[in-house]
Design an enzyme around this catalytic site. Structure first.
Site, short mmCIF file in Angstrom:
data_model
loop_
_atom_site.label_atom_id
_atom_site.label_comp_id
_atom_site.label_asym_id
_atom_site.label_seq_id
_atom_site.Cartn_x
_atom_site.Cartn_y
_atom_site.Cartn_z
N ASP A 98 30.33 40.83 23.44
CA ASP A 98 31.42 39.90 23.83
C ASP A 98 30.79 38.54 23.70
OD1 ASP A 98 34.03 39.06 24.96
OD2 ASP A 98 33.92 41.06 25.92
N ASP A 199 36.14 36.44 22.92
CA ASP A 199 37.24 36.09 24.13
C ASP A 199 38.14 34.97 23.85
OD1 ASP A 199 37.50 37.14 26.96
OD2 ASP A 199 37.25 35.15 27.07
N GLU A 255 39.87 37.89 20.00
CA GLU A 255 41.17 38.05 20.93
C GLU A 255 41.91 36.93 21.24
OE1 GLU A 255 42.03 38.98 25.79
OE2 GLU A 255 40.46 37.41 25.06
N HIS A 328 39.99 46.39 29.08
CA HIS A 328 39.69 45.86 30.56
C HIS A 328 40.63 45.20 31.24
CE1 HIS A 328 38.46 42.73 28.42
NE2 HIS A 328 38.21 41.95 29.17
N ASP A 329 41.70 44.69 30.74
CA ASP A 329 42.65 43.82 31.14
C ASP A 329 43.92 44.48 31.24
OD1 ASP A 329 40.83 41.49 30.94
OD2 ASP A 329 41.76 41.05 29.15
O1 TEU Z 1 41.41 37.48 28.47
C1 TEU Z 1 42.39 36.58 27.93
C2 TEU Z 1 43.61 36.79 28.49
O2 TEU Z 1 44.50 36.46 27.47
C3 TEU Z 1 43.98 37.03 29.49
O3 TEU Z 1 44.80 36.05 30.15
C4 TEU Z 1 44.64 38.56 29.60
O4 TEU Z 1 45.80 38.43 28.90
C5 TEU Z 1 45.09 38.77 31.19
O5 TEU Z 1 43.94 39.20 31.66
C6 TEU Z 1 45.94 39.96 31.13
O6 TEU Z 1 46.26 40.02 32.50
C7 TEU Z 1 39.91 37.57 28.42
C8 TEU Z 1 39.21 38.57 28.92
O7 TEU Z 1 39.46 39.70 28.14
C9 TEU Z 1 39.49 38.76 30.39
O8 TEU Z 1 38.90 39.50 30.87
C10 TEU Z 1 38.97 37.26 30.91
O9 TEU Z 1 39.45 37.08 32.54
C11 TEU Z 1 39.66 36.09 30.21
O10 TEU Z 1 39.65 36.17 28.92
C12 TEU Z 1 38.78 34.92 30.70
O11 TEU Z 1 37.53 34.91 30.05
#
Ligand code: TEU
Ligand code: CA
Length: 558
Positions: A98, A199, A255, A328-329
């Site tokens: 990542d 990210d 992403e 994970h999100d």
């Molecule tokens: O997520 C980016 C992102 O677009 C988030 O706003 C995501 O849509 C949201 O968590 C969904 O509810 C990335 C990572 O995957 C996330 O874990 C991090 O918290 C974020 O960037 C900041 O680095």
């Protein structure tokens, strides 16, 4: 590019904090991952995407990095990392790191310097602005609630943070920032890693002037149009590609919040001047979207088909797709699009796996998805660990916009923590994840849903995913075939076909708990075919099929 290894691969995402704890401190770690490589080998995946393992104060579980060349103490040491990397490579498994470079931690030495004074050499590594009438420089809201600006009294100025205030945004317009990031990436490539998941890479270039955004119900402005796919993002990625990526044979996935198919054709173009592929969000936003996330809307199947089909068709032979339901999100897909009841959990998990894995693109499996893990019965706010969830509760409930009981219900349905509870290895205490106290609760259903039980049973979700992965390697039509959607208006079935050199793959998925009948298209009637996979152990299928609840069947016409 046509036969790049990452086009034939299946990726497995590990969230290290929740995967396997090797030393009983309740936190997953690198040695835990090394222990479980044989499990992943058995599943058959080719690549691991490792969520951040760098040094971090963990305001956002490692997505706030304070040293890009060091390992988070809780996860182990660089020696542990090197051991894991070579143990993975010995098994033919690649490692994708990542890369979080839209922002750093506020504890990163660059930021510690940057905030000291306006003439500090690191000042322009970040985005500093004067306040406007004693308030923030603009009205943007951070992704984790509250203003996207933090006042710093040292220099009487504000810094930009699109995420938490401990995640200041880097200034990519500064060539020194790009030099530092590219050097660091090169350092990891020299170590022998196999790629990067980048990210929020679509947000690195901001529109100059940082204009106010459209106001929402909370009184903040939306930064989206001024941040996503900004003016120099492609230029910076092409520079990254020239200076680093092109020197190695990597899988790169960006992403890309706010990405459209038009933009994706640039990011993931077939000529390979930027990235291998992107993560798009359109299918995940169908039940609320980024800002409207806190609701209990369901994804509509007709809209889902329309969205995914658009990506399948429009990127065909122009750019490469990524395929995912989970990360994970995101909450668990069985609880979101399938049916988590005892009766239908496994069969619906398999159906969803089939629907995704037979599409064109590189599939991503998130830890526990291969077991059909579900959302978590969190009871109270204290059960949550995720900064996004906790802040959203405070914001919406605090402003009286959502009732506390409703907000708890939405958190239980949508919180990122649903994906972050420990991996369920077996039915011993704490699901075999740790001998200590887990950092976040374990889903109480681990006694029924766990890897040990599923490995022992031929018809488990695990073995079904194993077969999906194997089929992709055996049938080029799954990797290369041209996609077309059938029955776009049908509200119960997702049916599509893939075509390659006269072969047709017909994928039929019932998204409901009722029996639905289906007739194969006229031109396929009577043609020789075989069942490639079925979640009801169907061995043959007539031209007219009565699909059981959540049934999926894949037919190959030679
Ligand atoms: O997520 C980016 C992102 O677009 C988030 O706003 C995501 O849509 C949201 O968590 C969904 O509810 C990335 C990572 O995957 C996330 O874990 C991090 O918290 C974020 O960037 C900041 O680095
Ligand atoms: Ca540990």
């Amino acid at each position: 590019m046509a036969d790049a290894w990452w086009k034939q691969s299946v990726v497995y995402q590990i969230y290290p904090r929740s995967f396997k704890d090797s030393n009983g401190d309740g936190i997953g770690d690198l040695n835990g991952i090394t222990e479980k490589l044989d499990y992943l080998k058995e599943l058959g995946i080719d690549v691991i995407w490792l969520s951040p393992v760098y040094e971090s104060p963990n305001d956002d579980n490692g997505y706030d990095i304070s040293n890009y060349r060091g390992i988070m103490k809780e996860f182990g040491t660089m020696e542990d990392y090197d051991r894991m990397l070579s143990a993975a490579h010995e098994r033919g498994i690649k490692i994708v790191m990542d890369l979080v470079v839209n922002h750093t931690s506020d504890e990163h030495p660059w930021f510690v310097e940057s905030r000291k004074s306006e003439d500090n050499p690191y000042r322009d590594y970040y985005i500093w602005r004067e306040g406007k009438d004693g308030k923030e420089p603009n009205n943007w809201e951070s992704c984790f609630s509250g203003p996207a600006w933090e006042y710093d009294k040292e220099t009487d100025m504000y810094y930009l943070h699109l995420f938490s205030k401990k995640q200041p945004d880097l200034n990519w317009d500064n060539p020194k920032v790009r030099d530092e990031v590219f050097d660091m990436m090169d350092w990891w490539c020299k170590k022998g890693i196999d790629g990067f998941r980048m990210d929020v890479i679509s947000m690195i270039s901001k529109v100059p002037g940082l204009p106010d955004g459209e106001l929402n119900e909370k009184g903040y402005g939306d930064f989206g149009p001024y941040v996503c796919n900004g003016p120099h993002v492609h230029e910076y990625l092409q520079e990254m590609n020239r200076r680093v990526l092109s020197k190695y044979d990597l899988l790169t996935v960006g992403e890309c919040s706010g990405v459209t198919v038009e933009e994706a054709k640039k990011y993931a173009n077939n000529a390979g001047t930027e990235l291998s592929m992107v993560f798009q969000f359109e299918h995940m936003d169908l039940d609320g979207g980024e800002s409207m996330k806190w609701c209990d809307r369901k994804i509509n199947l007709v809209e889902l088909k329309e969205t995914l089909s658009k990506w399948q068709e429009e990127l065909y032979q122009k750019a490469w797709n990524s395929l995912y339901w989970c990360n994970h999100d995101q909450p668990r897909i069985v609880s979101r699009l399938g049916n988590p009841s005892e009766e239908y959990r496994e069969v619906s998990a398999k159906m969803l796996g089939t629907c995704l894995h037979m599409m064109q693109g590189t599939p991503y499996i998130y830890q526990g998805e291969e077991l059909g893990m579900t959302n978590v019965p969190f009871e109270k706010l204290e059960d949550f660990r995720d900064i996004e969830s906790i802040h959203a509760y405070e914001e919406f409930v605090g402003k009286g916009l959502i009732q506390p009981e409703d907000m708890m219900y939405y958190l239980r349905y949508k919180s990122r923590d649903n994906a972050r509870t420990p991996m369920q290895w077996d039915d011993s205490e704490n699901a075999g994840f740790t001998t200590g106290n887990p950092w976040i609760m374990v889903n109480p259903n681990y006694r029924e849903i766990n890897a040990k039980e599923q490995l022992s049973r031929e018809d488990s979700v695990f073995h079904y995913y194993q077969k999906l992965i194997r089929l992709r390697k055996e049938y080029p039509v799954i990797v290369q075939g041209r996609y077309s959607l059938l029955l776009p208006e049908d509200e119960r079935l997702y049916v599509y076909q893939r075509a390659l050199d006269g072969q047709i793959l017909l994928v039929i998925c019932n998204f409901t708990d009722r029996e639905v009948s289906y007739k194969v298209p006229e031109e396929l009637k009577g043609r020789e075919k075989k069942v490639l996979i079925s979640n009801y152990s169907r061995e043959t299928a007539d031209d007219s099929v009565a699909l059981k609840a959540y049934e999926a069947v894949v037919l190959l016409y030679e």
